[in-house]
Design a protein around this motif. Structure first.
Motif, PDB file in Angstrom:
ATOM      1  N   ALA A 149       0.828  -1.203   0.000  1.00 58.91           N
ATOM      2  CA  ALA A 149       0.000   0.000   0.000  1.00 58.91           C
ATOM      3  C   ALA A 149       0.864   1.255   0.000  1.00 58.91           C
ATOM      4  N   LEU A 150       1.914   1.271   0.829  1.00 59.00           N
ATOM      5  CA  LEU A 150       2.778   2.442   0.905  1.00 59.00           C
ATOM      6  C   LEU A 150       3.562   2.673  -0.375  1.00 59.00           C
ATOM      7  N   SER A 151       3.983   1.572  -1.008  1.00 63.10           N
ATOM      8  CA  SER A 151       4.805   1.704  -2.213  1.00 63.10           C
ATOM      9  C   SER A 151       4.004   2.169  -3.415  1.00 63.10           C
ATOM     10  N   THR A 152       2.681   1.992  -3.379  1.00 58.24           N
ATOM     11  CA  THR A 152       1.860   2.361  -4.533  1.00 58.24           C
ATOM     12  C   THR A 152       1.157   3.703  -4.362  1.00 58.24           C
ATOM     13  N   VAL A 153       1.237   4.323  -3.179  1.00 57.50           N
ATOM     14  CA  VAL A 153       0.594   5.622  -2.960  1.00 57.50           C
ATOM     15  C   VAL A 153       1.225   6.659  -3.896  1.00 57.50           C
ATOM     16  N   GLY A 154       0.399   7.268  -4.680  1.00 55.44           N
ATOM     17  CA  GLY A 154       0.866   8.316  -5.587  1.00 55.44           C
ATOM     18  C   GLY A 154       1.498   7.804  -6.859  1.00 55.44           C
ATOM     19  N   ASP A 155       1.591   6.461  -7.026  1.00 55.07           N
ATOM     20  CA  ASP A 155       2.235   5.913  -8.213  1.00 55.07           C
ATOM     21  C   ASP A 155       1.246   5.434  -9.271  1.00 55.07           C
ATOM     22  N   GLN A 156      -0.062   5.485  -8.955  1.00 53.44           N
ATOM     23  CA  GLN A 156      -1.033   4.915  -9.866  1.00 53.44           C
ATOM     24  C   GLN A 156      -1.015   5.596 -11.231  1.00 53.44           C
ATOM     25  N   ASP A 157      -0.721   6.884 -11.256  1.00 55.27           N
ATOM     26  CA  ASP A 157      -0.780   7.633 -12.507  1.00 55.27           C
ATOM     27  C   ASP A 157       0.596   7.794 -13.148  1.00 55.27           C
ATOM     28  N   ARG A 158       1.621   7.156 -12.594  1.00 56.64           N
ATOM     29  CA  ARG A 158       2.955   7.279 -13.154  1.00 56.64           C
ATOM     30  C   ARG A 158       3.439   5.948 -13.686  1.00 56.64           C
ATOM     31  N   GLU A 159       4.130   5.997 -14.820  1.00 58.73           N
ATOM     32  CA  GLU A 159       4.731   4.792 -15.372  1.00 58.73           C
ATOM     33  C   GLU A 159       5.906   4.361 -14.492  1.00 58.73           C
ATOM     34  N   PRO A 160       6.046   3.055 -14.208  1.00 56.59           N
ATOM     35  CA  PRO A 160       7.204   2.598 -13.430  1.00 56.59           C
ATOM     36  C   PRO A 160       8.500   3.003 -14.115  1.00 56.59           C
ATOM     37  N   SER A 161       9.458   3.444 -13.342  1.00 54.97           N
ATOM     38  CA  SER A 161      10.732   3.868 -13.912  1.00 54.97           C
ATOM     39  C   SER A 161      11.841   3.623 -12.894  1.00 54.97           C
ATOM     40  N   GLY A 162      13.077   3.744 -13.389  1.00 57.60           N
ATOM     41  CA  GLY A 162      14.233   3.578 -12.523  1.00 57.60           C
ATOM     42  C   GLY A 162      14.938   2.256 -12.760  1.00 57.60           C
ATOM     43  N   PRO A 163      16.092   2.069 -12.130  1.00 63.72           N
ATOM     44  CA  PRO A 163      16.876   0.846 -12.342  1.00 63.72           C
ATOM     45  C   PRO A 163      16.320  -0.340 -11.561  1.00 63.72           C
ATOM     46  N   VAL A 164      16.431  -1.513 -12.164  1.00 70.52           N
ATOM     47  CA  VAL A 164      16.111  -2.778 -11.491  1.00 70.52           C
ATOM     48  C   VAL A 164      17.231  -3.752 -11.823  1.00 70.52           C
ATOM     49  N   ASP A 165      17.873  -4.294 -10.795  1.00 65.83           N
ATOM     50  CA  ASP A 165      18.940  -5.279 -10.980  1.00 65.83           C
ATOM     51  C   ASP A 165      18.342  -6.674 -10.830  1.00 65.83           C
ATOM     52  N   LEU A 166      18.467  -7.476 -11.879  1.00 61.56           N
ATOM     53  CA  LEU A 166      17.890  -8.820 -11.911  1.00 61.56           C
ATOM     54  C   LEU A 166      19.003  -9.828 -12.168  1.00 61.56           C
ATOM     55  N   ALA A 167      19.210 -10.747 -11.231  1.00 62.75           N
ATOM     56  CA  ALA A 167      20.232 -11.788 -11.374  1.00 62.75           C
ATOM     57  C   ALA A 167      19.566 -13.089 -11.819  1.00 62.75           C
ATOM     58  N   LEU A 168      20.118 -13.713 -12.841  1.00 69.30           N
ATOM     59  CA  LEU A 168      19.565 -14.946 -13.406  1.00 69.30           C
ATOM     60  C   LEU A 168      20.627 -16.036 -13.411  1.00 69.30           C
ATOM     61  N   SER A 169      20.182 -17.262 -13.171  1.00 67.18           N
ATOM     62  CA  SER A 169      21.084 -18.393 -13.365  1.00 67.18           C
ATOM     63  C   SER A 169      21.452 -18.470 -14.842  1.00 67.18           C
TER      64      SER A 169
END
Length: 310
Positions: free
Chosen positions: A88-108
């Motif tokens: 709930a806290l992470s989505t407050v105010g984000d409903q109208d914005r496109e997700p952005s920013g870096p995401v580090d994803l580690a894969l086998s």
């Protein structure tokens, strides 16, 4: 009543996270290590929470700690409540914005080979504001990277993993014997490979898949002729292509070569499978950008695992 009393009292949510980590890691020192705080602070948090709840939450013993009945009740209610609060806290105010920013994803390595390029293309198309960074590593390293917040999300083989991470199964693949079409191999009356004396490449000792292979071989009373112990899947494919050896691998890592005919496979047992799981840290919130990556990752994974079963 105990849980309602605890949650109704005004408190710092950090002590709730501390309690969860102690309960799920089984010790004060291990919780302190994961949380990155002194063990004395962990003890203070637990004492404060016990005072608020009015009941002991942990048994202390020589092997660590265990939950009391009151602790078990609190733990059962607290985990889903905190996850819901974080979301709930992470989505407050984000409903109208496109997700952005870096995401580090580690894969086998196997998973990188199977989904890496598809995932990059899909994220770039649907979420151009996300900078997806892919990192490849064996499952034991991916586990540590996620646990210690060096990456945001990990995908690894789930073989006896700890509950210190949140794990979500993406799919499973058969473990097979892979060889060049001209590599000599005897088959029994049921078309199963005769492995006695066959030159093999196996994962290195300590890898989860290697432990599975060793357990399987012991049950089958087979002595494997291990010529190469290599974790890198690309070198493994070169070994197969040059007919130096056959290899016991997850079908996920070679399904493209199977489709082209460059490699042929032999099933070692329908129940001999390895699961791929997505891992995130229990004590870190999931950002909107991470949620977007997770959504696409699950979609692509479902398609890939359906393909490799065909």
């Amino acid at each position: 009543m105990l849980v309602q009393t605890c949650l109704a009292r005004r408190m710092n949510t950090k002590i709730l996270h501390t309690f969860l980590m102690v309960a799920e890691s089984g010790g004060l020192s291990s919780a302190a290590s994961v949380l990155g705080i002194p063990q004395s602070q962990v003890s203070r948090h637990i004492k404060e929470l016990e005072e608020i709840c009015g009941a002991p939450l942990l048994y202390r013993h020589g092997r660590g700690v265990s939950l009391t009945l009151a602790g078990e009740r609190l733990h059962g209610t607290l985990r889903p409540a905190l996850i819901q609060l974080q979301e709930a806290l992470s989505t407050v105010g984000d409903q109208d914005r496109e997700p952005s920013g870096p995401v580090d994803l580690a894969l086998s390595p196997s998973f990188m080979h199977a989904v890496g390029l598809r995932l990059l293309d899909a994220i770039q198309k649907e979420y151009p504001g996300i900078q997806l960074r892919l990192i490849s590593g064996n499952s034991r390293y991916v586990y540590e990277w996620v646990l210690h917040a060096q990456v945001d999300i990990g995908v690894l083989s789930d073989i006896g993993m700890s509950s210190q991470l949140l794990l979500d199964e993406l799919g499973s693949a058969r473990v097979v014997l892979a060889r060049h079409p001209d590599f000599p191999l005897l088959l029994d009356s049921e078309a199963r490979p005769e492995l006695s004396g066959v030159a093999l490449r196996l994962p290195s000792p300590g890898q989860g898949l290697r432990r599975q292979i060793d357990i399987w071989a012991a049950k089958q009373q087979i002595v494997l002729n291990t010529v190469y112990e290599i974790d890198d899947i690309e070198i493994t494919k070169e070994i197969i292509a040059s007919q130096r050896a056959a290899a016991i691998v997850s079908r996920l890592s070679i399904y493209k070569e199977l489709a082209s005919g460059a490699i042929v496979e032999h099933v070692l047992g329908n129940d001999f499978r390895v699961r791929s799981v997505m891992a995130t840290a229990r004590n870190r919130p999931i950002t909107p950008a991470m949620k977007a990556v997770i959504k696409i990752l699950k979609q692509i994974s479902a398609a890939v695992f359906e393909e490799i079963e065909d």
